[in-house]
Enzyme design. Structure first.
Site, PDB file in Angstrom:
ATOM      1  N   SER B 125       0.849  -1.197   0.000  1.00  0.00           N
ATOM      2  CA  SER B 125       0.000   0.000   0.000  1.00  0.00           C
ATOM      3  C   SER B 125       0.877   1.236   0.000  1.00  0.00           C
ATOM      4  O   SER B 125       2.017   1.198   0.490  1.00  0.00           O
ATOM      5  CB  SER B 125      -0.844  -0.023   1.277  1.00  0.00           C
ATOM      6  OG  SER B 125      -1.302   1.268   1.604  1.00  0.00           O
ATOM      7  N   TYR B 149      -0.037  -0.203  10.298  1.00  0.00           N
ATOM      8  CA  TYR B 149      -0.393  -0.887   9.046  1.00  0.00           C
ATOM      9  C   TYR B 149       0.694  -0.678   7.991  1.00  0.00           C
ATOM     10  O   TYR B 149       1.182  -1.625   7.376  1.00  0.00           O
ATOM     11  CB  TYR B 149      -1.730  -0.339   8.553  1.00  0.00           C
ATOM     12  CG  TYR B 149      -2.174  -0.839   7.202  1.00  0.00           C
ATOM     13  CD1 TYR B 149      -2.777  -2.085   7.059  1.00  0.00           C
ATOM     14  CD2 TYR B 149      -2.015  -0.053   6.056  1.00  0.00           C
ATOM     15  CE1 TYR B 149      -3.206  -2.535   5.816  1.00  0.00           C
ATOM     16  CE2 TYR B 149      -2.436  -0.493   4.814  1.00  0.00           C
ATOM     17  CZ  TYR B 149      -3.028  -1.735   4.698  1.00  0.00           C
ATOM     18  OH  TYR B 149      -3.450  -2.172   3.465  1.00  0.00           O
TER      19      TYR B 149
END
Lengths: 327, 327
Positions: B125, B149
């Site tokens: 990501s 994350y």
């Protein structure tokens, strides 16, 4: 102030312990306790009598990190690592010690808290970088390690940064350049010759140079490395900001310049103890290593390395040879 | 060719499974088996009758990754992750699923080998990047994630790269931009409004815009994301070289430009369903996100995103609304 050194039996760990014992203070505060941990029980340094504890400890073994943290050290120096060559040869051991061990330490700190937030100084390495490189590796260059060791160090940096951001600890990661002149016996590390071509001739021994004199690399002395560690321990969150992993400065020079410095300081006769014996394998490995770092952030934060290879040779003679060169 | 999708119950995972079932082939080869795994048992897509297996599986639980690898899939799509907000709220769960789960998968592959070397496509990501940014994030910009994350995804990339370098698998990591227009109900993710301000008005509902129209961000459709995954599976080691983690392209535009595109395609009346309601918290979070990526390497390797936000709106209308806009 209570200090814990993990990896205290290693070369830099021993020197750090000796220096702390000698000075008795860190970051302006008196040292009231020093715990030295390593896989093999470390030797206590002179000084700080009665305040030094030595502990054999495998950080990656269940419950060991928690035991180390039970004394709530104010500063933790984490130097323990399986080195590059071994992490490449033994995949499982490298990940166990370098990744699981580091994570176990961070987890033990996170779980120990309750108004507990130590300073954690993590030794990383320029092995987090992988070729191809720009002319000099700057502070925003990406990490694309080309060894398992470099991968494990890069992951350690990321974990440290997240634990720091979350407020579980105050972290700082320092990426050491090649330490030169490394004292002790020659080893089989591919980088070993950078030290050997200085150390052996000064001790009256022959040394083998396996690469061309044009090969360029970045060096700092063991004394500078200890200085980096102690300086890092004194930096505040505000000074560091969110990017807590820093490339340390060093002296970038060619092998030819190393030899020229040796000649200037110790004479032609000493430098003549270097024997050229080209080794294709070592040349190939060294070809993928960083040549220059542009350690702007670290310099701005007050980290200081030597400024010439002459200084590096002189410091080795002072620190390891008590000023004496073998004629 | 046998394919495994881990995280097959998620939005992108479902669309990937549907597309593979529809085409029946990947990288020019017929699909002979498709295993869909997720924490909750995924629904099988239409097509590929008799060749689809659905498996409930927690990758981070002991022995689960090994079970998945027992069928020796040729291609593994690893999409499973605890999302950003949840990984931030539940530290342990984020590290367990996103780090331990990924590592368990890689270890199961390493240990399963014996002439076995699957292609592993890992979804990363742009959350691996953290502010401050250059004008556009280029391919050599460092990873300084500002969330757990993002940290876990960055570690996943490093591990994938080391396992790839060692020859345990053929890996490729793709850093997805924000997926827009995300179908389904509005959620509470800070990024949710980027999709909501298009999706809700087109469905006849009101949407809230919590930030200024000058906010810039990078987007790609779910259809583009599936395209990235399938394209990645077809890339060879030679094409990728040693740097296997790639930032995907996307459409960089401001919220104002998003709304202008909506007006052009669906009319003033639809766009009037957006209500401005500034939210300081969301503004602050979004302020730290990447605005532009310069995805040069991915583009050179043939990854294609949409080229305008008009296309993004049109694709949502085609793929999710069967061409129908609520008057």
């Amino acid at each position: 102030m209570k200090i814990l050194i993990i990896g205290a039996a290693g070369m830099v760990g021993r020197k750090l312990a000796e220096r702390l014992a000698l000075e008795g203070r860190l970051d302006g505060r008196a040292i009231t306790g020093l715990v030295l941990a390593d896989l093999v029980q470390p030797l206590p340094p002179a000084g700080l009598s009665g305040k030094v504890e030595t502990v054999p400890c495998d950080l990656s073994a269940s419950g060991e990190a928690e035991k180390l943290m039970a004394a709530r050290p104010d500063v933790v120096f984490h130097l323990a690592a399986v080195v590059s060559g071994e992490a490449e040869a033994d995949f499982d051991k490298g990940y166990r010690i370098n990744l699981d061990g580091t994570r176990a330490l961070l987890e033990a700190i996170r779980k120990a808290r309750r108004a507990y937030k130590p300073k954690v100084v993590f030794t990383s390495s320029i092995a987090v970088f992988g070729a191809p490189f720009p002319q000099a590796i700057h502070d925003e260059f990406h990490l694309t390690p080309l060894t398992s060791y470099g991968t494990q160090k890069a992951i350690g940096e990321l974990l440290l940064s997240d634990y720091n951001r979350r407020g579980f600890l105050d972290g700082v990661g320092i990426r050491l350049p090649t330490i030169c002149v490394r004292p002790g016996k020659p080893n089989r590390a591919a980088s070993g010759f950078f030290s050997a071509i200085i150390r052996e001739p000064l001790a009256g021994q022959e040394a083998v140079l396996p690469v061309d004199e044009t090969v360029r690399h970045t060096h700092a002395t063991p004394r500078a490395a200890v200085g980096f560690l102690m300086h890092a321990a004194g930096l505040s969150r505000d000074q560091l900001g969110s990017r807590i992993n820093l490339t340390m400065p060093g002296v970038s020079c060619t092998v030819g310049e190393q030899i020229a410095a040796l000649k200037r300081i110790a004479g032609e006769k000493v430098a003549a103890r270097i024997r050229r014996e080209p080794d294709e394998t070592i040349m190939r490995i060294v070809g993928g290593w960083p040549q220059r770092v542009d350690a702007r952030r670290a310099s701005a934060l007050g980290f200081r390395a030597e400024t010439s290879f002459d200084d590096i040779v002189r410091i080795h003679i002072e620190d390891e040879l008590r000023g004496k060169i073998a004629a």
